[in-house]
Motif scaffolding. Structure first.
Motif, short mmCIF file in Angstrom:
data_model
loop_
_atom_site.label_atom_id
_atom_site.label_comp_id
_atom_site.label_asym_id
_atom_site.label_seq_id
_atom_site.Cartn_x
_atom_site.Cartn_y
_atom_site.Cartn_z
N ILE A 1 -25.93 30.85 30.43
CA ILE A 1 -26.57 31.65 29.37
C ILE A 1 -26.08 33.10 29.43
O ILE A 1 -25.78 33.71 28.41
N PHE A 2 -25.98 33.64 30.63
CA PHE A 2 -25.48 35.01 30.78
C PHE A 2 -24.06 35.13 30.27
O PHE A 2 -23.71 36.08 29.58
N SER B 1 -26.54 31.24 34.71
CA SER B 1 -25.21 31.86 34.66
C SER B 1 -24.48 31.48 33.37
O SER B 1 -23.74 32.30 32.80
N ALA C 1 -20.72 36.63 23.43
CA ALA C 1 -21.20 36.90 22.07
C ALA C 1 -21.29 38.40 21.82
O ALA C 1 -20.97 38.87 20.73
N GLN C 2 -21.70 39.16 22.83
CA GLN C 2 -21.80 40.61 22.67
C GLN C 2 -20.42 41.22 22.50
O GLN C 2 -20.23 42.14 21.71
N GLN C 3 -19.44 40.73 23.21
CA GLN C 3 -18.08 41.24 23.09
C GLN C 3 -17.48 40.90 21.73
O GLN C 3 -16.73 41.68 21.16
N LEU D 1 -22.51 33.21 28.04
CA LEU D 1 -22.50 33.10 26.58
C LEU D 1 -22.98 34.39 25.91
O LEU D 1 -22.42 34.81 24.91
N THR D 2 -24.01 34.99 26.47
CA THR D 2 -24.52 36.25 25.94
C THR D 2 -23.47 37.35 26.03
O THR D 2 -23.27 38.12 25.09
N PHE D 3 -22.78 37.42 27.15
CA PHE D 3 -21.73 38.43 27.34
C PHE D 3 -20.59 38.22 26.35
O PHE D 3 -20.11 39.18 25.73
#
Length: 89
Positions: A7-8, A5, A14-16, A10-12
């Motif tokens: 990692i998810f 969760s 970073a994408q934003q 952080l990925t979200f």
């Protein structure tokens, strides 16, 4: 589950952050609209530099993976074989 969760999340985030704002979208060329902040390449020379860098990085990645998987050294006295036989053989 906690790591996944995190990692998810952080990925979200970073994408934003990587999406361009409305002002930046207007200044970028059509092919690169909405990818990053700032103005895109301004001329032909910028595109040549970018694609040259992409080709160099791609070739470097390809050959590094290729020689890590199959180093192509069969000589038993090669340093690779001496180290592997000494410590693992």
């Amino acid at each position: 589950m906690r790591k996944l969760s995190f990692i998810f999340m952080l990925t979200f985030i970073a994408q934003q952050m990587a999406n361009a704002c409305e002002l930046c979208k207007e200044k970028q060329p059509k092919a690169l609209t909405g990818i990053t902040h700032g103005a895109g390449p301004n001329g032909t020379l910028d595109y040549i530099i970018i694609w040259s860098a992409v080709i160099i990085v791609s070739l470097t990645l390809f050959y590094s993976i290729k020689y890590l998987v199959r180093p192509e050294k069969k000589d038993p006295h090669h340093i690779k074989n001496i180290v592997t036989h000494e410590y693992f053989g």
